[in-house]
Design a protein around this motif. Sequence first.
Motif: not given
Length: 334
Positions: A201-215
Amino acid sequence: MTSHDHIKLTSSELSSLFGAYVSDTLSICVLSYFLNHVEDSDTKDCVKFALESAQTRVKKEESIFRAEGIVIPVAFSEQDVNVRAPRLYSDEFILHYVSNIGVMGLNAYTTALPTTARQDIREFFSLCLQTATELFNQSVDILLNKGLYIRPPYIPYPQVTEFVHKQHFLAGWVGEQRPLTSTEISFLFMNLYRNTLGSALLTGFSQTAHSKGIRKYMERGAEIGQHHSAVFAKFLEESNLPVPTASHFTVTDSVEAVFSDKLMMSHTAALYNAGSGFYGRSIGGSSRKDLSAAYSRLMIEVGEYSLDGAKIMIENGWVEKPPSAPNRKDLAGG
């Protein structure tokens, strides 16, 4: 209307309702996106049931808030999801995710119900518990029918009754270890499974987050999940038990934003908070010292990660304050 005509909600009831509303509105966002992409008809029916159940609960929660004169939490809305974004997760992942929603609901409602006194709230959480059970059973049936259910390891049935007479049963620091008990195996397996699912789940989040810091934060969370899974797998391997695989937790290569950064951070916080609770239960059910030590060490890592996430959320104004007791000192100061 006197106090005998209407009993106010207790702090426990407020807490449970607030948490349920935030969780349900988040689920509606995620499930709406999944429903727009899932192709398998059985999985689609399961997602639809989960979504409609969450929508029904939200309506009831809002009606309770209005009747009590309580401000409705901001929580999450359609602004926090782009249901038209490209597919990010496979149908198999979605089915396991929905099954886990059932598990999380069972845990949440079995905690909420015993702390509830008012009849209407008890009836509500009782219905929620029934719905979570139905969702879990429905999703497991589909997983089994499709050969996607990941079973815990098998062990031989006991043939004689045995009692523990040696302190070695509690050993686990050095030297030869005793085999794992069925309880310890169960906890190791479930923690491995949840971490593998969460990491995807978090791998998908890391690819699509708006902020670089959130990624970067999501990428770190996915790596923590993989590390924890490896720790649990090692314990199983050392007892010559098969390690379950989850090769169908597929994440696509899409990088288009699906969820708001606020939603992803809140979702991640909920996952890791639940993980800490599961680790605590695992410590209580594990007699071997090396297992308890491992869970304690991993809990510290989870705590540090969660604290960093809380700082990010506070800095961005994403933490909605739950119902709280009044600050008497401020009131006294005028």
